[in-house]
Each structure stands twice: as C-alpha cells, then as structure tokens.
Motif scaffolding. Sequence first.
Motif, PDB file in Angstrom:
ATOM      1  N   VAL A 190       3.217 -12.848 -17.669  1.00 20.98           N
ATOM      2  CA  VAL A 190       2.041 -13.601 -18.129  1.00 20.98           C
ATOM      3  C   VAL A 190       1.254 -12.779 -19.141  1.00 20.98           C
ATOM      4  CG1 VAL A 190      -0.197 -14.518 -17.412  1.00 20.98           C
ATOM      5  CG2 VAL A 190       1.833 -14.962 -16.026  1.00 20.98           C
ATOM      6  N   ARG A 191       1.061 -11.476 -18.841  1.00 25.54           N
ATOM      7  CA  ARG A 191       0.277 -10.631 -19.735  1.00 25.54           C
ATOM      8  C   ARG A 191       0.976 -10.441 -21.074  1.00 25.54           C
ATOM      9  NH1 ARG A 191      -0.292  -8.142 -14.649  1.00 25.54           N
ATOM     10  NH2 ARG A 191      -2.267  -8.880 -13.848  1.00 25.54           N
ATOM     11  N   ARG A 192       2.252 -10.270 -21.048  1.00 25.89           N
ATOM     12  CA  ARG A 192       2.968 -10.065 -22.317  1.00 25.89           C
ATOM     13  C   ARG A 192       2.987 -11.332 -23.151  1.00 25.89           C
ATOM     14  NH1 ARG A 192       7.256  -5.247 -21.900  1.00 25.89           N
ATOM     15  NH2 ARG A 192       6.020  -4.019 -20.454  1.00 25.89           N
ATOM     16  N   LEU A 193       3.066 -12.467 -22.507  1.00 30.16           N
ATOM     17  CA  LEU A 193       3.022 -13.732 -23.250  1.00 30.16           C
ATOM     18  C   LEU A 193       1.654 -13.911 -23.904  1.00 30.16           C
ATOM     19  CD1 LEU A 193       4.976 -16.031 -20.787  1.00 30.16           C
ATOM     20  CD2 LEU A 193       5.736 -15.225 -23.026  1.00 30.16           C
ATOM     21  N   ALA A 194       0.592 -13.521 -23.168  1.00 28.64           N
ATOM     22  CA  ALA A 194      -0.757 -13.633 -23.735  1.00 28.64           C
ATOM     23  C   ALA A 194      -0.880 -12.739 -24.966  1.00 28.64           C
ATOM     24  CB  ALA A 194      -1.795 -13.231 -22.688  1.00 28.64           C
ATOM     25  N   ALA A 195      -0.314 -11.546 -24.895  1.00 29.84           N
ATOM     26  CA  ALA A 195      -0.379 -10.633 -26.038  1.00 29.84           C
ATOM     27  C   ALA A 195       0.380 -11.221 -27.224  1.00 29.84           C
ATOM     28  CB  ALA A 195       0.205  -9.275 -25.649  1.00 29.84           C
ATOM     29  N   LEU A 196       1.502 -11.831 -26.948  1.00 36.66           N
ATOM     30  CA  LEU A 196       2.284 -12.463 -28.015  1.00 36.66           C
ATOM     31  C   LEU A 196       1.479 -13.567 -28.694  1.00 36.66           C
ATOM     32  CD1 LEU A 196       5.967 -13.008 -26.779  1.00 36.66           C
ATOM     33  CD2 LEU A 196       5.170 -11.679 -28.733  1.00 36.66           C
ATOM     34  N   ALA A 197       0.739 -14.321 -27.880  1.00 29.33           N
ATOM     35  CA  ALA A 197       0.025 -15.484 -28.425  1.00 29.33           C
ATOM     36  C   ALA A 197      -0.992 -15.082 -29.490  1.00 29.33           C
ATOM     37  CB  ALA A 197      -0.659 -16.251 -27.292  1.00 29.33           C
TER      38      ALA A 197
END
Lengths: 254, 517
Positions: free
Chosen positions: B23-30
Amino acid sequence: MSAPLAERRTPSGLVAGTIAFSSVDGPGNRFVVFLQGCNFDCVACHNPHTIPGRAAIDGDHQGPQRLRVPDLLHQIGRAAPFIRGITVSGGEATLQAGFVEALFRAVKEDPALAALTCFIDSNGAADPMTWDRLAPLTDGVMVDLKSFDPEIHHRLTGQGNADVLASIRHLHHLRRLHEVRLLLLAGWNDDPALIRRTGEWLATVDPTMRVKVIGFRLHGARPHDPPLVEPTAGRLQEAAAILRATAPFDIAVI
Amino acid sequence: MQELVERARTVVQDGALGYDQKVRRLAALATEAIPYPTLSEDCRQALDARVICDLYEGHAPYTARYILPDYDLALRQGLRFLELDPPQDLDDALAFLQIMYAHVPSVTTYPVYLGDLDKLLERFVPADMTDEQLDRTLRRFWIGIDRMVPDAFAHLDVGPHDGRVVRSIFRVERSLRQAVPNITLKVDPAVTPDDLIEDGVRTVFETGKPHFVNHPMMVADHGERYAAVSCYNSLKIGGGAHTLVRLNLKEAALRHHGTSEEFMAAALPHWVELTAELTEARIRSLVEEQRFFETHWLANEGLIDLHRFSAMFGIFGLAECVNRLMALDGKDHGGAGRYGHDLDADVLAMRVVERVAELVAARPMPYCEGGQGRCYLHSQGGIDLDDHVTAGTRIPVGDEPDLLQHITTCAPHHEHFAAGISDIFHVDETAVRNPGAMVDIIKGALDQGMRDFTFNLADNEFVRITGYLVRKRDLAQIAGQHAVRHTSDQLAAGSENAYHLTERTVQRVGCHERTPR
C-alpha cells in the motif's frame, strides 16, 4: 665508553611493538608497550618473537626497535584522550626496569598524561628489589602464575616458580598486585587437585584477590610435539568453581 | 503511464512485500503522476544524473520528512484531534503514546521520533513500583512498538541524566533483542555517570544499540530541546526537517577536470547552489502548495511549529571526491595519498567540508527559521541504491585505518554537521569482557569533538546498515522471497545485495534510508 649524557638522561628501551588501544591489558582502554626479551621460554607464549632466539609465528612483526622515552610519550599523547592508562608487557617488562621506571616517571610528570595509570604485565620473575624500585611509580601489576607446581612450571617455562610466588606475595604487600592470571593448558596445568592447591596458596596471600582464569589459545603459539591443546569452556568453568570453593576470590574466566 | 503501470504491477506481485508495504509503495508511485516542482534546466539535469538526489520522496511532498512532535507538551495538554485527555498514570501514558505514534506522519509513514522516553515517563513511575514491575510494563510497550511501528528508523532518545526508566529500557532491550526501536543515549560528561554509559555499552553488545551523542555539542547547536531521530539526524523537538536533499561529492568531482583549488572556487559553489535550488523547490511545494503546516493537527495543536523546522543539506562520497582531487593535483602517490591514510588528503577533506559548510551557511532558505534561515548540514549515510560511493564523510568500508587513526581523522568533521554525521566504528569481541574500555573510547571521542559515536561488534546477530539495524535472519528471508515485518529490512536487503555488507564481519557497514522501490 659510556653513553652520551643526554642519552643516559632519557634511557632507551628495546621495544617489540606498541598497541594504541587494548581492552585486554588491565582496567579500561590502554596503550600497551611490548618490551623485547624474556627470561622465560614458555611453550605457550603468544609473542614468541619477544623471546631471544625465537621467531614470530604469524610472521608480520617488524624487528624490535630501540625507542627513547620521548618517542613513546609522543605516541601515548595521541591516544591519551581515549585511554585510562598504559601497560608495559612483553616479553618480560621488568628485564628493562630502568626504562620502565623512566617511562612511568615521564608519564606521571607530564601534565597532559598524569591522569593515566601505569600497569605492568609480568611473568613474576623479578626480584623484590626491582618491585620496590618500581612500586612508587606503578599503579598495578598483573602477574602470570604458569603453575603452582614447581616441576610443571619448569616444564612450561624453563624456570622454577619460587621467584613468581615471592613476587605475588611481595606485590600484595606493596599494594600493587592487580590480579593473578592462570593460563591453563589442557593436560599440563589444569588438574583439579593442582588448581585447588593453587587456590589455597593464593588465599594465604589475599582471599579476595582478582584471579583471571585464561584458556590457552593456539593462535600465535609455536608448534609443539605433542601438540598443545586448548582447554574446553567447561574445564575453565570447573577450574573457576574449584577456586571459588577455596576462597571468595574475584574471578573472571576468559 | 505504461511505465507506471508496470511498476505498480511489480509492487502488487512482489512476494517479499507484505500488504501494508505494498500500500505504501503504491502511494509513493501515485505522487509520481503529479508534475515535479519547477526546476531550472541545470538543476533538472543534475537531478537526473544523480549528482544531486531528492531521496525519492515523490513529486509532491505532503508531509515533512522528519517530524519531532513535542510529546511532553502532548502528554501535559492532551490531544484534541485524537480526543485524548492528559494521562494520569504510567499505563495511561504508554497507551497515549502508542496511539499518538500511529498518527505521526513521515515519508516512511512511520514516526521517526518516539520521544525522549525516560524524561517523558519518569514522572509517571510510582515510587512503590519495583524494577521488575517496571520492566514488565515497558517490555509489553516495547513489543508493541516493534510490531506496530515496524521500521528501524523509529528512534527514541534517553539521557543524559540517569534514572529508573533509562535503566529499565536497557534491561528490556537486552532481554528482547529487537531491531526496533532505534535508540540514542545523550551523553554529557558532567551529568551522565560512567556507569550509565557502561550500561549502554553492554546493551550495544547485545543489540547493536544505543548510539551515543555529544549532548553539550548538540545543545550548543539546537538548544536543550533537540533529539537524534531516524539515522543520525539531530533536529529540534517541536520541529524537524522539511526534506533531505543530498549532493554526491564523488559525482561532482568526476565532472571536474582542474585543480582542487578550482574545485573549491567554481565547481562546489555550482553544485551547492543546484542542491539548494532543489531543496527550496521541495520546501515551497510542501509549505505553500500542499500547505502541510496549515492543515495538519500536530501544527494546529502546537505540537510542531514551522519556526522550529529547517531542511537538511546532505553530502556523501567525500572519500572518492578527495581521492580524485588528490590525483588531479598529482599528489595521490599511486594511491597512497588517499583519505584516511595521508595527511594531505585528510587536510583536503577538511577543506572540502569547510567550503561546503561556508556555502550552505551563505545560502538563505525559506521556512528554515529552525536553522536561522539556513539548511542544516548533514553527513548522509547513503541509501540502498547507492553504488560504489562511500556514505557521508566516512572512510570507505574495508579501508579504515586503526581505531585511533580512524577517530582522529573523522572527529574534526563533526562540528560542521549540526544535523548529524554517521561514522561507525567496529571493535573486536575482546571489548565484551571489558566494557569500561569502550566507555573510555566513547568519552574520549566526544571530548575530541565527535558529535555522534556508534560502534558495531564483530559477529553480532544484528547488522547496522546505516544507523538502523536488521537481523541477519530477516535478510535471509528476503533473499528467499518471504515477506518480513520491518520495512527497513527491505532497504537493507538492497544494500546487502549491492555491497555484501554482512560478509565483512569486522567492518563498518554503510548507512541508508528510504528509497522508492
């Protein structure tokens, strides 16, 4: 011809090497000077290159250097903020007692170094007069007792142990005995009955003295036939337990 | 867009990442879909070439990187946002803190500062509570931190005064042997008893923690209200750092072809200004565009104050920089004239650091009143993507001189790095039987002007990757594609693959922080 006057004022020593930081040569962190030359010829010696006629086992030691007190003071000065004191070891430091005395005196007289304590790590073979001479400048002495049995001591070191036992008693009398070290070699000097007799004798000197039980380690020692053997951890603990049963010594096992 | 999709797919399908970590890595990607703050062409190129580096915080920072909430104030006035009254006893206080930790933001999503815990808790310990009861209570809390804040950048401070809580913390640490939390002991020779430092040393032998910091030096730079957080980052309590942008001195030197004098006169000012431009753009984005300090409850309730913030200006790769400049000056003597082993090289290293410090001190920075309107200088420990460049101002791993020479080479640099410096010293196992020897060395190092002192013991189960710790067995799990609890373990695995840090037993290890992967 005698040596020039300046040189006599600042005696030189034959130094096998120095270590700026050591955590195994007395209290706290210490600068250690290893002096060249020894009057014992121990089969278990970890610094055989300091014995006349013996070579280093690990081979990376430079030959001994003749250093004057100011040379060493300079080196000690660099380490001074980080150490509690200095230790002279060997070889046998007391064979160069004049140099040790001059070094300790110079340390005590130097305002930047005066807080450092001065220790000697010795095989105990010095005579009482040597200790009397060094005592005023020395904060503590660590004495190795290779064996309480004179015959075994002779086989281990090439010398008898009467001087060593006398030194332990005399240094205690002078309040300069920091600890007695028992280096145990499996099958040579680790017999339980001998350990008990050793403890009983040490207790007659001081039943609360610091005793360090050290297991012999092969690293650095020269080959021997038959091969020397490291004692097991259990054997060292057993020796410590025997000593503890003898008197309330302050015991460390290494 | 296609690249973003592919990277997102890689994250969701990564077997070595747990659910929360995905979840955290996806947020960073966004946030990478949002345009980057406007930069000059020179700055953009330097960033793309990684001469300067934003630590991959994303395109639109929406939290300050390092936040140090005033937990003492929070415990005294309670929290409106979280509807918590001021605690009345030890159990209340620990529950209060645990709840608050879950709501303190950072770029890792986990708090990098957990408080000066002994000072916070001492007043809640009843006089009739035994040490055993205190240990049991803190032990439960400690397990909670490790499981609920599973990130070794989560850091707490103790000292410089002795007390029941700090002693209990060390006992609990030695019995639990957890990677989290990271710990710093503040040392003031005038008030910290040797016996407490020695207790800290014994704890390092078991768990690789704490770090030791020079309290009087920190107080001179930051005032009494400071703390060491994350990895060697010393910042103001009730404040922090907006961001950390770093300059790769190795890359800067590789692009230079004149003398070391010309490097000081022209090249360094050029790169320092580009680093500062990137820093300013990111600060303005955080403060003016995302309006972090106008919107977050920590600011609204006075637990952080924009005026106590600054930004961190990091440098790394000093060793490679100096060695190249020595070669350019024709003074490298076939490799012998290198940092840590040659007086001229060490003097040059000092001059590079002094020049950077001078340039950073001359560059005004908005919203940085915490640093009198300037960035704090920081010797940055590296991240898991760094390759063949030495962390901060360290001497390269494997090339360190003996401990005395090592300390005396590094010590003069420390005064310049108000926001922390990460030299790590390694000692052999003989020190374990004589912890007093380490106390002598630590006190000597602080006396000689060292700000931060960290040491590693050879053959410890814990490996210090930067300032943070991982367990060797957790690294092995990642290699086997199993998910692990600590997010910091993933970063450590990246470094381990790149450097084989754990294979060097009696060596220092590199330091690094969060990355995008």
